[in-house]
Design an enzyme around this catalytic site. Structure first.
Site, short mmCIF file in Angstrom:
data_model
loop_
_atom_site.label_atom_id
_atom_site.label_comp_id
_atom_site.label_asym_id
_atom_site.label_seq_id
_atom_site.Cartn_x
_atom_site.Cartn_y
_atom_site.Cartn_z
N ASP A 135 -6.13 0.42 0.68
CA ASP A 135 -6.28 0.63 2.11
C ASP A 135 -7.65 0.11 2.53
OD1 ASP A 135 -8.08 2.50 1.18
OD2 ASP A 135 -7.12 4.22 2.15
N LYS A 173 0.83 -1.21 0.00
CA LYS A 173 0.00 0.00 0.00
C LYS A 173 0.86 1.25 0.00
CE LYS A 173 -1.43 2.55 3.15
NZ LYS A 173 -1.93 3.21 4.38
#
Length: 210
Positions: free
Chosen positions: A137, A119
């Site tokens: 996320d 991420k």
């Protein structure tokens, strides 16, 4: 993209326009620090913390030499401060020692840094280097599953599925749309289903409609 995903993209584009990252930063060093801090923490809180943090540690070299106890105090309010402090110092040391103090732009190099996962690497690529990337996320994972764009059980599977479902030249923009939509409309505990522009596209079985 299929017609449904394309329509979702267009609706979100009309809603958010030129969406972007809500973290405040001046360079890629500050960006990667802010993204690491943002794990399980709001961007608003991170922006408050980094105002003073970047005065104390203005360069990656200064962060690499930081005292972990002092750093913990500086970032305490963002949560998980012990792990984040260790990761920030480790990341900074890696940038200094492996990449001559310059945050790298390639995914494999970014994920080689201490404390940097998929991420964080994808956000840095998309926001810092204007590359096409999809960072998954909690918002992206939740919204893309609720809308039926993907049917994924893990963030990695979600990322891979989104890469297939979304045209590559729209990856970064779509990521920002999904983050903002999840942050302000399709919330985890109390989604605004009545005011949702995408309720006709939604597969979520627990809609809060009156």
């Amino acid at each position: 993209m299929n017609a449904n995903t394309n329509e979702i993209y267009n609706i979100l584009s009309n809603k958010f326009g030129a969406a972007g990252c809500e973290l405040e930063f001046n360079n890629n060093y500050e960006l990667i620090v802010a993204v690491i801090l943002s794990a399980r923490c709001t961007d608003k809180r991170v922006n408050i913390i980094t105002k003073d943090l970047f005065k104390k540690y203005p360069t990656v070299e200064s962060l690499a030499e930081a005292d972990v106890n002092e750093l913990e105090k500086a970032i305490y309010s963002c949560g998980f401060y012990k792990n984040k402090s260790k990761n920030l110092i480790g990341m900074a040391k890696d940038v200094v020692n492996k990449f001559s103090g310059v945050v790298p732009s390639e995914f494999e190099d970014l994920t080689s840094l201490s404390g940097v996962g998929r991420k964080t690497a994808n956000v840095v690529m998309a926001v810092g280097f204007s590359k096409q990337a999809i960072a998954v996320d909690t918002h992206v994972f939740r919204v893309s599953n609720r809308l039926g764009i993907v049917n994924a059980n893990t963030p990695y599977d979600c990322e891979m599925a989104l890469q297939k479902a979304v045209d590559k030249d729209k990856w970064s923009t779509f990521h920002h749309f999904l983050v903002l939509f999840g942050r302000y409309t399709c919330k985890s505990q109390n989604p605004n289903c009545n005011g949702c522009e995408l309720k006709e596209h939604c597969k979520y079985t627990d809609k809060k409609l009156k």
